[in-house]
Design a protein around this motif. Sequence first.
Motif, PDB file in Angstrom:
ATOM      1  N   MET A   1       3.662  -2.724-115.988  1.00 42.15           N
ATOM      2  CA  MET A   1       3.869  -2.523-117.378  1.00 42.15           C
ATOM      3  C   MET A   1       2.780  -1.383-117.843  1.00 42.15           C
ATOM      4  O   MET A   1       1.790  -1.185-117.120  1.00 42.15           O
ATOM      5  CB  MET A   1       3.280  -4.122-118.036  1.00 42.15           C
ATOM      6  CG  MET A   1       3.314  -3.947-119.458  1.00 42.15           C
ATOM      7  SD  MET A   1       3.041  -5.429-120.128  1.00 42.15           S
ATOM      8  CE  MET A   1       1.493  -6.014-119.587  1.00 42.15           C
ATOM      9  N   SER A   2       3.022  -0.796-118.617  1.00 43.25           N
ATOM     10  CA  SER A   2       2.505   0.368-119.112  1.00 43.25           C
ATOM     11  C   SER A   2       1.055   0.152-119.691  1.00 43.25           C
ATOM     12  O   SER A   2       1.025  -1.038-120.345  1.00 43.25           O
ATOM     13  CB  SER A   2       2.880   1.471-120.072  1.00 43.25           C
ATOM     14  OG  SER A   2       3.216   0.764-121.298  1.00 43.25           O
ATOM     15  N   SER A   3       0.213   1.004-119.702  1.00 43.48           N
ATOM     16  CA  SER A   3      -1.031   0.433-120.524  1.00 43.48           C
ATOM     17  C   SER A   3      -0.907   0.275-122.026  1.00 43.48           C
ATOM     18  O   SER A   3      -1.548  -0.375-122.583  1.00 43.48           O
ATOM     19  CB  SER A   3      -2.198   1.861-120.334  1.00 43.48           C
ATOM     20  OG  SER A   3      -1.666   2.955-120.751  1.00 43.48           O
ATOM     21  N   ALA A   4       0.076   1.168-122.487  1.00 40.02           N
ATOM     22  CA  ALA A   4       0.287   0.956-123.826  1.00 40.02           C
ATOM     23  C   ALA A   4       1.043  -0.528-124.186  1.00 40.02           C
ATOM     24  O   ALA A   4       0.421  -1.148-125.283  1.00 40.02           O
ATOM     25  CB  ALA A   4       1.610   1.864-124.452  1.00 40.02           C
ATOM     26  N   ARG A  18       5.269 -11.193-118.837  1.00 43.71           N
ATOM     27  CA  ARG A  18       4.648 -10.342-117.740  1.00 43.71           C
ATOM     28  C   ARG A  18       4.726 -11.201-116.508  1.00 43.71           C
ATOM     29  O   ARG A  18       4.172 -12.085-116.098  1.00 43.71           O
ATOM     30  CB  ARG A  18       3.099  -9.766-117.991  1.00 43.71           C
ATOM     31  CG  ARG A  18       2.575  -9.144-116.755  1.00 43.71           C
ATOM     32  CD  ARG A  18       3.241  -7.712-116.485  1.00 43.71           C
ATOM     33  NE  ARG A  18       2.569  -7.417-115.123  1.00 43.71           N
ATOM     34  CZ  ARG A  18       1.530  -6.896-114.839  1.00 43.71           C
ATOM     35  NH1 ARG A  18       0.710  -6.485-116.021  1.00 43.71           N
ATOM     36  NH2 ARG A  18       1.230  -6.094-113.750  1.00 43.71           N
ATOM     37  N   ILE A  19       5.488 -10.662-115.582  1.00 45.48           N
ATOM     38  CA  ILE A  19       5.814 -11.322-114.297  1.00 45.48           C
ATOM     39  C   ILE A  19       5.552 -10.441-113.117  1.00 45.48           C
ATOM     40  O   ILE A  19       5.817  -9.300-113.093  1.00 45.48           O
ATOM     41  CB  ILE A  19       7.225 -11.568-114.231  1.00 45.48           C
ATOM     42  CG1 ILE A  19       7.478 -12.630-115.320  1.00 45.48           C
ATOM     43  CG2 ILE A  19       7.664 -12.432-112.888  1.00 45.48           C
ATOM     44  CD1 ILE A  19       6.851 -13.974-115.486  1.00 45.48           C
ATOM     45  N   VAL A  20       4.922 -11.186-112.033  1.00 44.14           N
ATOM     46  CA  VAL A  20       4.835 -10.695-110.774  1.00 44.14           C
ATOM     47  C   VAL A  20       5.175 -11.784-109.891  1.00 44.14           C
ATOM     48  O   VAL A  20       4.960 -12.903-109.732  1.00 44.14           O
ATOM     49  CB  VAL A  20       3.343 -10.335-110.466  1.00 44.14           C
ATOM     50  CG1 VAL A  20       3.132  -9.533-108.866  1.00 44.14           C
ATOM     51  CG2 VAL A  20       2.608  -9.365-111.311  1.00 44.14           C
ATOM     52  N   ALA A  21       6.305 -11.266-109.028  1.00 49.11           N
ATOM     53  CA  ALA A  21       6.888 -12.054-108.288  1.00 49.11           C
ATOM     54  C   ALA A  21       7.220 -11.381-106.858  1.00 49.11           C
ATOM     55  O   ALA A  21       7.955 -10.419-106.910  1.00 49.11           O
ATOM     56  CB  ALA A  21       8.372 -12.703-108.528  1.00 49.11           C
ATOM     57  N   PHE A  26      10.089  -7.344-101.208  1.00 47.69           N
ATOM     58  CA  PHE A  26      10.127  -6.608-102.438  1.00 47.69           C
ATOM     59  C   PHE A  26       9.030  -7.416-103.417  1.00 47.69           C
ATOM     60  O   PHE A  26       8.675  -8.597-103.342  1.00 47.69           O
ATOM     61  CB  PHE A  26      11.540  -7.223-102.725  1.00 47.69           C
ATOM     62  CG  PHE A  26      11.763  -7.238-104.162  1.00 47.69           C
ATOM     63  CD1 PHE A  26      12.250  -5.728-104.861  1.00 47.69           C
ATOM     64  CD2 PHE A  26      11.762  -8.048-105.253  1.00 47.69           C
ATOM     65  CE1 PHE A  26      12.713  -5.648-106.086  1.00 47.69           C
ATOM     66  CE2 PHE A  26      12.143  -7.858-106.447  1.00 47.69           C
ATOM     67  CZ  PHE A  26      12.393  -6.593-107.093  1.00 47.69           C
ATOM     68  N   VAL A  27       8.760  -6.727-104.448  1.00 45.98           N
ATOM     69  CA  VAL A  27       7.763  -7.312-105.439  1.00 45.98           C
ATOM     70  C   VAL A  27       8.407  -6.736-106.731  1.00 45.98           C
ATOM     71  O   VAL A  27       8.769  -5.575-107.222  1.00 45.98           O
ATOM     72  CB  VAL A  27       6.215  -6.471-105.120  1.00 45.98           C
ATOM     73  CG1 VAL A  27       5.673  -6.845-106.277  1.00 45.98           C
ATOM     74  CG2 VAL A  27       6.033  -6.772-104.005  1.00 45.98           C
ATOM     75  N   LEU A  28       8.708  -7.958-107.796  1.00 48.56           N
ATOM     76  CA  LEU A  28       8.745  -7.659-109.076  1.00 48.56           C
ATOM     77  C   LEU A  28       7.438  -7.687-109.916  1.00 48.56           C
ATOM     78  O   LEU A  28       6.746  -8.579-109.850  1.00 48.56           O
ATOM     79  CB  LEU A  28       9.736  -8.716-109.856  1.00 48.56           C
ATOM     80  CG  LEU A  28       9.973  -8.723-110.975  1.00 48.56           C
ATOM     81  CD1 LEU A  28      10.641  -7.487-111.405  1.00 48.56           C
ATOM     82  CD2 LEU A  28      10.704 -10.007-111.362  1.00 48.56           C
ATOM     83  N   ASP A  29       7.240  -6.559-110.492  1.00 46.18           N
ATOM     84  CA  ASP A  29       6.101  -6.310-111.365  1.00 46.18           C
ATOM     85  C   ASP A  29       6.360  -5.799-112.937  1.00 46.18           C
ATOM     86  O   ASP A  29       6.680  -4.639-112.682  1.00 46.18           O
ATOM     87  CB  ASP A  29       5.011  -5.506-110.750  1.00 46.18           C
ATOM     88  CG  ASP A  29       3.717  -5.701-111.555  1.00 46.18           C
ATOM     89  OD1 ASP A  29       3.903  -5.944-112.689  1.00 46.18           O
ATOM     90  OD2 ASP A  29       2.638  -4.919-111.089  1.00 46.18           O
ATOM     91  N   ALA A  30       7.039  -6.654-113.565  1.00 45.68           N
ATOM     92  CA  ALA A  30       7.540  -6.018-114.787  1.00 45.68           C
ATOM     93  C   ALA A  30       7.074  -6.659-116.122  1.00 45.68           C
ATOM     94  O   ALA A  30       6.906  -8.071-116.063  1.00 45.68           O
ATOM     95  CB  ALA A  30       9.193  -6.154-114.704  1.00 45.68           C
ATOM     96  N   GLY A  31       7.032  -6.307-117.408  1.00 48.16           N
ATOM     97  CA  GLY A  31       6.767  -6.791-118.465  1.00 48.16           C
ATOM     98  C   GLY A  31       8.128  -6.628-119.516  1.00 48.16           C
ATOM     99  O   GLY A  31       8.935  -5.639-119.291  1.00 48.16           O
TER     100      GLY A  31
END
Length: 359
Positions: A1-4, A18-21, A26-31
């Motif tokens: 996820m961006s700083s904004a 906001r998920i980290v899996a 593989f790594v999911l790191d998304a907002g």
Amino acid sequence: MSSADAVTPALTDGLEARIVARRAGFVLDAGLRVPAGEVVALMGPSGAGKSTLLGVLAGLAAFDDGTVRLHGRTLDDGPARRTPPSARGVVLLGQDPRLFPHLTALENVAFGLHVHGSTKAEAASGAAEWLRRVGLHDHGGRRPAKLSGGQQQRVALARALATTPAAILLDEPLTSLDTETAGDVRGLLHRQLAETRTTAIVATHDAVDAVALAHRLVVLEDGRVTQSGPVRDVLASPATRFVAAVAGLNRVVGRQDASAWRAGALVLPQAAASTDHASGETAAVFGPGEVRILDGPPHGPGEWRARVVRLEQTPAGVRVRTAEPDVAVDLPASRAAGIEPGATLTLAVDPSSVRFVGA
């Protein structure tokens, strides 16, 4: 996820996560943020993490860190504090309608209502109304085996929306349907999501789904969000080759200096490049239909020699893929006759039809 994104105030209404899996290799790191009543399309190549993200939001998949909030209510706060799927108010609908085979269409829809507290009579009445809304009022007595794939997906949608979920997650719901049936169900989805103002995420590979159903588009690649924004804006200014392919555009990364922009043998005059981008690496965006095949060698800016890599069928003819740089050319089938992989062509694009975006 961006700083904004990190400093954006939390939504009081809508879905925010906001998920980290971590998975093997593989790594999911998304907002993700979906305002109440909006539909967000989630696109990305196979293996990007779309189904993993939806599974976490539905409470069906494990994750390693993060939070999930829905309409101001915290569903998950780290992996140790999770709301069970049955108490989340979230419905996940995928390619498989997952209807009970021993129940009729009416009974399948009524089952969800009954589970959520409706009496038997109320559930039957509500189910009949929802079957009417999805165009199956005269199919209530049929079991799934007697329904087509499109009809089964309509029943599944009716069952999902009848319970008034706080959010609905659609994971490639139209992939297994033929083109005509998919178009009918897509129209139904658009009407029902708009009428019910259900907060929704639609994971899809098809740009038509994004354009027809969604307010915003989020692109997920290799477990990261690479672009997001209004659907039209994202497709018009693709930030990656994947988004360009979805939008049906060429996106060619090159270098811009004081005199010209260059990518392999393709050279465009400096005047064609947007002054919004400083000297350095930028991407030229133009449609495959803007590219012409010329007889003879190149003579000026926007003309270059390219090697044919492969030919692909399109609804309107043939798409010729070329290399160095990677550019697609759309032609009518009659014009593509005689072009073979390995051949060298002279291509041309009008510099005035090229837009430049950040690389």
